[in-house]
Design an enzyme around this catalytic site. Structure first.
Site, PDB file in Angstrom:
ATOM      1  N   GLY A  24       0.795  -1.230   0.000  1.00  0.00           N
ATOM      2  CA  GLY A  24       0.000   0.000   0.000  1.00  0.00           C
ATOM      3  C   GLY A  24       0.821   1.271   0.000  1.00  0.00           C
ATOM      4  O   GLY A  24       0.273   2.365   0.047  1.00  0.00           O
TER       5      GLY A  24
ATOM      6  N   ASP B 246      14.313   9.690  -9.389  1.00  0.00           N
ATOM      7  CA  ASP B 246      15.196   9.263  -8.298  1.00  0.00           C
ATOM      8  C   ASP B 246      16.211  10.356  -7.933  1.00  0.00           C
ATOM      9  O   ASP B 246      17.065  10.166  -7.073  1.00  0.00           O
ATOM     10  CB  ASP B 246      15.892   7.937  -8.616  1.00  0.00           C
ATOM     11  N   HIS B 247      16.087  11.536  -8.590  1.00  0.00           N
ATOM     12  CA  HIS B 247      16.947  12.677  -8.240  1.00  0.00           C
ATOM     13  C   HIS B 247      16.150  13.929  -7.867  1.00  0.00           C
ATOM     14  O   HIS B 247      16.682  14.820  -7.224  1.00  0.00           O
ATOM     15  CB  HIS B 247      17.898  12.996  -9.395  1.00  0.00           C
TER      16      HIS B 247
ATOM     17  N   ASP C 244      24.168  11.157 -12.957  1.00  0.00           N
ATOM     18  CA  ASP C 244      24.032   9.975 -13.815  1.00  0.00           C
ATOM     19  C   ASP C 244      24.592  10.367 -15.167  1.00  0.00           C
ATOM     20  O   ASP C 244      24.198  11.390 -15.726  1.00  0.00           O
ATOM     21  CB  ASP C 244      22.553   9.610 -14.010  1.00  0.00           C
TER      22      ASP C 244
ATOM     23  N   ASP D 110      29.060   7.714 -10.935  1.00  0.00           N
ATOM     24  CA  ASP D 110      27.912   6.840 -11.176  1.00  0.00           C
ATOM     25  C   ASP D 110      28.365   5.378 -11.343  1.00  0.00           C
ATOM     26  O   ASP D 110      29.233   5.091 -12.157  1.00  0.00           O
ATOM     27  CB  ASP D 110      27.253   7.367 -12.472  1.00  0.00           C
TER      28      ASP D 110
ATOM     29  N   SER E  16      21.255   2.056 -22.507  1.00  0.00           N
ATOM     30  CA  SER E  16      21.277   2.567 -21.141  1.00  0.00           C
ATOM     31  C   SER E  16      21.686   4.032 -21.123  1.00  0.00           C
ATOM     32  O   SER E  16      22.341   4.524 -22.046  1.00  0.00           O
ATOM     33  CB  SER E  16      22.260   1.733 -20.334  1.00  0.00           C
ATOM     34  N   GLY E  17      21.333   4.700 -20.030  1.00  0.00           N
ATOM     35  CA  GLY E  17      21.765   6.088 -19.860  1.00  0.00           C
ATOM     36  C   GLY E  17      22.992   6.176 -18.971  1.00  0.00           C
ATOM     37  O   GLY E  17      23.384   7.261 -18.562  1.00  0.00           O
ATOM     38  N   HIS E  18      23.563   5.008 -18.639  1.00  0.00           N
ATOM     39  CA  HIS E  18      24.676   5.009 -17.685  1.00  0.00           C
ATOM     40  C   HIS E  18      25.953   4.462 -18.303  1.00  0.00           C
ATOM     41  O   HIS E  18      25.913   3.613 -19.190  1.00  0.00           O
ATOM     42  CB  HIS E  18      24.309   4.169 -16.455  1.00  0.00           C
TER      43      HIS E  18
ATOM     44  N   HIS F 264      25.654   5.962  -6.386  1.00  0.00           N
ATOM     45  CA  HIS F 264      24.549   5.600  -7.264  1.00  0.00           C
ATOM     46  C   HIS F 264      24.583   4.124  -7.619  1.00  0.00           C
ATOM     47  O   HIS F 264      24.941   3.753  -8.725  1.00  0.00           O
ATOM     48  CB  HIS F 264      24.604   6.441  -8.556  1.00  0.00           C
TER      49      HIS F 264
END
Length: 556
Positions: free
Chosen positions: A49, A78-79, A164, A196, A365-367, A389
């Site tokens: 919940g 997440d930032h 990131d 990162d 990916s962005g990483h 991170h």
């Protein structure tokens, strides 16, 4: 001449160092604190919940007068997700690049907080002075435009926080990462690099975002006669741009579904980060005026989230869109660790409705992978390495990469949330610990659901509840009415009458025992009822429901 003592700088991660998500770090020199990022995490499966998880910022509240500002690296949840919650407690100015600020603005608007919070849009290469710190924003690439790394200048030395990042020489929007500036800073000397770690386990380089565009073109050509439904992260504006480019090229209209997707596209388009030719976007209601092969639908739900648009379509719960045989659904993302099962479930449901599902090669990916991490360390040459991170395994993987470059393991710090890491030219180490943790948001309640409530929810979910109602006479403690037993989620009452009759007898027995022993204290009576009933049910059924005795008094 004696060199004047410059002191040391403290790095205090308050979130983001044990899981992917909820990134927030305090950096402190004397009486100045700056906060890098302010993100949220999504609840884990056992958090029944719960809607969101935000960081415990007790440390910032206790030092609110020292907090000079929040510097934000990019606009992912997440930032930036916790900003409205944290700034109600610790109000300080926010500094961010244009698109990031646009997304923060729409969050503050939702919470009715634009008036109270001071905000300043920062350009790449620009520096801002915050107490003893100067912070410079440096261009990087990521899966959202306007991502920045931060060079944080303090009297004790320079700290670089990558945010990131990945190294993309052909980004869809804007320019490649500013490696030159990283190198210049490296030449002058950098105290620490906070880098990162999300992809530190992966060898090689991350592919350019642009390669996805070519894949989309192929999907559009191969599925000329199908309606296309493409699920991706709402925040990946460049991905959305490439889907729109392919749609325009192949003469399709674009429809957008999912609240976060609509929001972000609106912000990005207003700020010119998305170029959508006139007449390309149509409302979902207008879809019926076109044939399926004239349509591409961009939607949220690529992670199998049960409330997101795609999952609702797959489960036939979506009001406006139903999946037709012949539809082609593209997952343009990889499952975040932990979401694999929900994604598989949605793929199966789509398949059963006759849709074709594509999930290969439609995501990059962005990483940064290992080679890009090495590139950054080689340019910046920091004295200390602080992987950030990621989960513990990601941080350790970065540690190994950094050691392969010849760093001493003494100079690499794997910190935990709440650690106070003190750095100076002379020495570095963890010198203390501050309170951190997770605060759960359920509906409008922030932090009112804790571990005990979650444990009760878990218990109710697994074992159900039994309510015992009885009426006792006020002075004698004589049983006047009852005991009546009501159950929910324990057994189906109609088939368990015998069991409940026996349970009633057990309770009556407990009340008599209390009478014989002259126990008149109701809380004692309740405990005895609980214990006896619980023992009986365990013997009989090996189950442990939540037992709630309710006693009413009668004046005779």
């Amino acid at each position: 001449m004696k060199k004047e003592y410059v002191g040391s700088v403290k790095i205090i991660p308050l979130g983001g160092l044990d899981k992917i998500g909820m990134n927030i770090t305090a950096i402190q020199y004397d009486d100045s604190i700056i906060v890098v990022d302010c993100g949220l995490a999504f609840p884990e499966e056992e958090m029944l919940g719960i809607d969101l998880v935000i960081p415990d910022v007790t440390y910032l509240k206790e030092n609110a007068d020292k907090v000079k500002g929040f510097v934000i690296t990019h606009g992912h949840e997440d930032h930036i997700g916790s900003i409205p919650y944290v700034l109600k407690e610790v109000n300080a100015p926010i500094y961010a690049t244009k698109l990031t600020m646009g997304l923060i603005d729409s969050k503050l608007k939702e919470h009715g907080m634009q008036r109270q919070v001071k905000r300043k849009v920062v350009r790449y290469g620009q520096s801002i002075n915050l107490g003893d710190f100067r912070v410079e924003f440096i261009r990087t690439n990521h899966s959202i435009a306007d991502a920045a790394a931060l060079a944080i200048f303090s009297p004790a030395g320079v700290i670089i926080h990558t945010g990131d990042f990945k190294v993309d020489y052909t980004p869809v929007y804007g320019e490649p990462i500013d490696l030159q500036r990283m190198g210049e800073l490296g030449k002058k000397g950098v105290l620490a690099l906070m880098c990162d770690s999300t992809n530190a386990l992966r060898p090689g380089f991350t592919m350019s975002e642009r390669t996805v565009g070519a894949t989309f073109d192929k999907i559009f050509t191969d599925n000329k006669n199908s309606r296309l439904i493409i699920a991706t992260f709402a925040s990946n504006v460049d991905r959305v741009q490439q889907i729109i480019n392919s749609a325009v090229k192949y003469g399709r209209k674009v429809c957008v579904e999912g609240r976060s997707m609509v929001n972000i596209i609106e912000v990005a388009e207003n700020l010119d980060y998305l170029k959508i030719p006139e007449g390309t976007l149509i409302d979902t209601e207008e879809m019926k005026n076109y044939t399926p092969e004239q349509i591409v639908l961009i939607t949220t739900g690529s992670q199998g989230e049960s409330m997101a648009a795609l999952s609702r379509m797959a489960a036939s719960l979506h009001r406006k869109v139903s999946i037709q045989p012949g539809d082609c659904v593209v997952f343009s993302s990889t499952p975040i660790p932990g979401n694999e099962k929900s994604v598989a479930k949605v793929i199966n449901e789509l398949g059963m409705k006759g849709a074709k599902v594509i999930f290969q090669d439609t995501h990059v990916s962005g990483h940064a992978c290992q080679e890009e991490i090495k590139l950054l360390y080689s340019l910046i040459k920091p004295k200390y390495a602080i992987p950030v991170h990621g989960e513990y395994r990601h941080l350790m993987a970065q540690k190994e990469v950094v050691q392969s470059l010849g760093y001493d393991k003494e100079d690499i710090f794997i910190a935990k949330c709440g650690d106070v890491l003190e750095l100076s030219e002379e020495k570095a180490g963890i010198v203390g610990h501050v309170q951190t943790g997770e605060i759960l948001v359920d509906g409008l309640g922030v932090g009112d659901v804790g571990n005990i409530v979650l444990r009760d929810r878990q218990n109710l979910a697994e074992n159900g509840i039994i309510i015992v109602v009885l009426t006792l006479e006020k002075y004698s403690g004589q049983l006047v009415a009852g005991p009546d037993i009501v159950t929910r989620g324990f057994v189906y009452v109609r088939e368990a009458e015998e069991l409940l009759d026996e349970a009633r007898e057990v309770v009556s027995g407990s009340v008599e025992t209390c009478m014989d022993k002259n126990i008149t204290d109701w809380s004692k009576i309740k405990n005895i009822i609980k214990d006896d009933l619980s023992e009986y049910l365990w013997k009989k059924m090996k189950r442990n429901p939540v037992i709630l005795p309710i006693i009413m008094e009668a004046h005779m």
